[in-house]
Scaffold this motif. Structure first.
Motif, short mmCIF file in Angstrom:
data_model
loop_
_atom_site.label_atom_id
_atom_site.label_comp_id
_atom_site.label_asym_id
_atom_site.label_seq_id
_atom_site.Cartn_x
_atom_site.Cartn_y
_atom_site.Cartn_z
N ARG A 71 12.45 21.73 -11.25
CA ARG A 71 14.03 21.90 -11.69
C ARG A 71 14.35 23.49 -11.08
O ARG A 71 15.65 23.48 -10.61
CB ARG A 71 14.26 21.67 -13.13
CG ARG A 71 14.06 20.30 -13.66
CD ARG A 71 14.69 20.12 -14.92
NE ARG A 71 14.05 21.20 -15.89
CZ ARG A 71 13.21 20.81 -16.67
NH1 ARG A 71 12.42 19.63 -16.64
NH2 ARG A 71 12.77 21.82 -17.54
N ARG A 73 13.43 25.06 -8.58
CA ARG A 73 13.52 25.12 -7.14
C ARG A 73 14.52 24.48 -6.75
O ARG A 73 15.36 24.41 -5.78
CB ARG A 73 12.13 24.57 -6.67
CG ARG A 73 11.51 25.56 -6.02
CD ARG A 73 10.26 25.04 -5.28
NE ARG A 73 9.15 24.55 -6.44
CZ ARG A 73 8.51 23.23 -6.16
NH1 ARG A 73 8.54 22.69 -5.07
NH2 ARG A 73 7.75 23.12 -7.02
N ALA A 74 14.93 23.27 -7.56
CA ALA A 74 16.05 22.30 -7.23
C ALA A 74 17.32 23.02 -7.51
O ALA A 74 18.47 22.43 -6.96
CB ALA A 74 15.89 21.08 -7.80
N THR A 76 18.62 23.11 -10.68
CA THR A 76 19.33 22.44 -11.88
C THR A 76 18.76 23.10 -13.09
O THR A 76 17.70 23.64 -13.03
CB THR A 76 19.00 21.12 -11.85
OG1 THR A 76 17.46 20.89 -11.97
CG2 THR A 76 19.66 20.32 -10.87
N THR A 82 18.27 13.77 -15.63
CA THR A 82 17.97 12.98 -14.07
C THR A 82 17.12 11.72 -14.40
O THR A 82 16.74 11.48 -15.33
CB THR A 82 16.90 14.15 -13.47
OG1 THR A 82 15.72 14.15 -14.33
CG2 THR A 82 17.61 15.49 -13.39
N GLY A 86 14.96 10.49 -8.98
CA GLY A 86 15.61 11.61 -8.52
C GLY A 86 17.08 11.75 -8.25
O GLY A 86 17.58 12.08 -7.16
#
Length: 103
Positions: A71, A73-74, A76, A82, A86
């Motif tokens: 999360r 890294r993404a 968010t 979610t 995805g």
């Protein structure tokens, strides 16, 4: 709502208390190398439950940390829900399911 929760907690307490009172017989656990341990049945059940919860949490911690890292890294924060896909919801049907059987 507050009183309903209080009543639910009180009922749960009294059920567990009655369980503990009805299971005071001593049991013997035969451990390794001839070792034995005697304790009331309710204590053995409680300890086995606590050990199971502990092992479950220990098994889940790496998955939680991996999901938290993904999360982060993404980008968010984890506040937004979610999906298991995805965010891809193309697998959902476009029209509602026709229910002719009445359920």
């Amino acid at each position: 709502m507050k009183y309903l929760m209080w009543l639910l907690n009180a009922a749960l307490f009294f059920v567990l208390f009655a369980f503990a009172l009805n299971n005071q017989d001593r049991v013997t656990l035969h451990l390794f190398f001839g070792a034995r341990w005697q304790a009331p049945l309710v204590v053995v059940v409680l300890l086995s439950m606590l050990i199971g919860v502990f092992l479950g949490v220990v098994a889940m911690v790496p998955l939680w940390l991996k999901a938290k890292k993904a999360r982060r890294r993404a980008g968010t924060s984890g506040n937004h829900p979610t999906t298991a896909f995805g965010g891809d919801t193309t697998l959902l049907p476009s029209d509602p399911i026709e229910r002719r059987h009445g359920l």
